[in-house]
Design a protein around this motif. Structure first.
Motif, PDB file in Angstrom:
ATOM      1  N   LEU A 114       0.833  -1.202   0.000  1.00 26.72           N
ATOM      2  CA  LEU A 114       0.000   0.000   0.000  1.00 26.72           C
ATOM      3  C   LEU A 114       0.869   1.253   0.000  1.00 26.72           C
ATOM      4  O   LEU A 114       2.036   1.212   0.411  1.00 26.72           O
ATOM      5  N   PRO A 115       0.312   2.380  -0.426  1.00 30.59           N
ATOM      6  CA  PRO A 115       1.067   3.643  -0.345  1.00 30.59           C
ATOM      7  C   PRO A 115       1.387   4.011   1.100  1.00 30.59           C
ATOM      8  O   PRO A 115       0.852   3.426   2.047  1.00 30.59           O
ATOM      9  N   ASP A 116       2.237   5.019   1.271  1.00 30.38           N
ATOM     10  CA  ASP A 116       2.637   5.434   2.622  1.00 30.38           C
ATOM     11  C   ASP A 116       1.454   5.953   3.441  1.00 30.38           C
ATOM     12  O   ASP A 116       1.413   5.749   4.656  1.00 30.38           O
ATOM     13  N   ARG A 117       0.519   6.618   2.784  1.00 26.97           N
ATOM     14  CA  ARG A 117      -0.656   7.158   3.481  1.00 26.97           C
ATOM     15  C   ARG A 117      -1.921   6.676   2.763  1.00 26.97           C
ATOM     16  O   ARG A 117      -2.606   7.452   2.100  1.00 26.97           O
ATOM     17  N   PRO A 118      -2.242   5.409   2.888  1.00 19.56           N
ATOM     18  CA  PRO A 118      -3.343   4.858   2.099  1.00 19.56           C
ATOM     19  C   PRO A 118      -4.714   5.334   2.586  1.00 19.56           C
ATOM     20  O   PRO A 118      -4.901   5.649   3.765  1.00 19.56           O
ATOM     21  N   ASP A 186      -7.400   3.267  -1.948  1.00 19.19           N
ATOM     22  CA  ASP A 186      -6.326   2.293  -2.137  1.00 19.19           C
ATOM     23  C   ASP A 186      -6.753   0.880  -1.758  1.00 19.19           C
ATOM     24  O   ASP A 186      -6.252  -0.095  -2.321  1.00 19.19           O
ATOM     25  N   ARG A 236      -8.725   3.364  -6.988  1.00 21.84           N
ATOM     26  CA  ARG A 236      -7.813   3.896  -8.004  1.00 21.84           C
ATOM     27  C   ARG A 236      -7.288   2.730  -8.830  1.00 21.84           C
ATOM     28  O   ARG A 236      -7.355   1.565  -8.394  1.00 21.84           O
TER      29      ARG A 236
END
Length: 288
Positions: A114-118, A186, A236
């Motif tokens: 996952l992204p850093d700030r999902p 996300d 997304r």
């Protein structure tokens, strides 16, 4: 009565309680008998042997609470909490008790890149189990929990105190829900009502879990289908989704993702008992 005699009596009481619960058809009889004793004593189950000798008043209360459990009142209602992954949740009448099987979704989600700030959405959040556990393990995430039951959300709000979890009362079968999330999410996770209406369930479920949180229509798919639609709209490109389902409806759940035409890497996942438990998929178009 000497302390050693009291401790012997406690062991005898737990043995009798376990036998009574087993006779009532409870598979986890020994565990529950010990857990109820620990709850009343204000200690942990593994520390019962270190407990100071209880008095007669304790034994009276213990027999009463064991009698309730033998009538198939859920253990979690009697002690007021349920463990889920890294968190302890307040539960009781009016909210679905989170099951250990759902922790498989939690572990899967935490293993994803996952992204850093999902941005994470937990649909049919109930007590907030998945939302709060994910927020606990991913403190930089924005986590939104959605449920249509005010009773359930009352527990979720209490459980979410001190966390960043956002809770929303809404119907997840509304196809136009939260358009501001379109293409931004996300990860979507969901443990919806999915048991077919005519299925036999344990007395604890039939008599105490909210029916609205358990049964998902004649085939168990009434809520799952709209959730697939929401995931298709919200995720997304490259975003991920996991939806729990009945162990008889894995093919139907996977087929819904296939039919949506916007997902790839659609997989049926199994719980620790080897039963098909949830389907995962990724939103296509990541490289478009």
């Amino acid at each position: 009565m000497p302390a050693a005699t009291h401790m012997m009596e406690l062991r005898r009481e737990i043995d009798c309680a376990a036998a009574r619960l087993a006779a009532a058809g409870i598979d986890s009889a020994r565990h529950d008998a010990e857990q109820l004793a620990a709850h009343l004593a204000g200690t942990e189950r593994g520390r019962l042997a270190l407990l100071e000798a209880p008095g007669e008043e304790f034994f009276g209360r213990y027999r009463q609470i064991v009698a309730q459990r033998s009538r198939r009142v859920p253990l979690q209602h009697l002690i007021g909490t349920a463990s889920f992954g890294p968190v302890q949740l307040n539960v009781g009448p009016g909210v679905f008790i989170p099951r250990p099987e759902t922790e498989a979704i939690l572990e899967w989600a935490l293993a994803q890149p996952l992204p850093d700030r999902p941005l994470i959405v937990d649909l049919c959040t109930g007590s907030g189990a998945l939302a709060i556990a994910l927020a606990h393990r991913l403190p930089s995430a924005r986590v939104i929990g959605v449920d249509d039951s005010e009773d359930a959300l009352g527990y979720a709000r209490r459980n979410a105190e001190g966390t960043s979890v956002e809770l929303l009362r809404a119907d997840v079968t509304d196809p136009g829900l939260l358009p501001e999330l379109d293409g931004r999410v996300d990860l979507v996770v969901a443990n919806p009502p999915y048991v077919p209406d005519d299925a036999d369930v344990a007395p604890e479920v039939a008599g105490h879990d909210p029916r609205h949180a358990v049964f998902g229509g004649p085939d168990g798919m009434v809520v799952i289908a709209p959730i697939v639609g929401l995931a298709a709209r919200w995720l997304r490109p490259g975003g991920l989704v996991a939806v729990e389902h009945d162990d008889t409806t894995a093919p139907q759940t996977a087929a819904l993702f296939c039919a949506a035409g916007q997902f790839e890497d659609i997989r049926t996942r199994h719980d620790l008992a080897g039963r098909p438990r949830f389907v995962t998929a990724g939103r296509s178009g990541a490289d478009d």
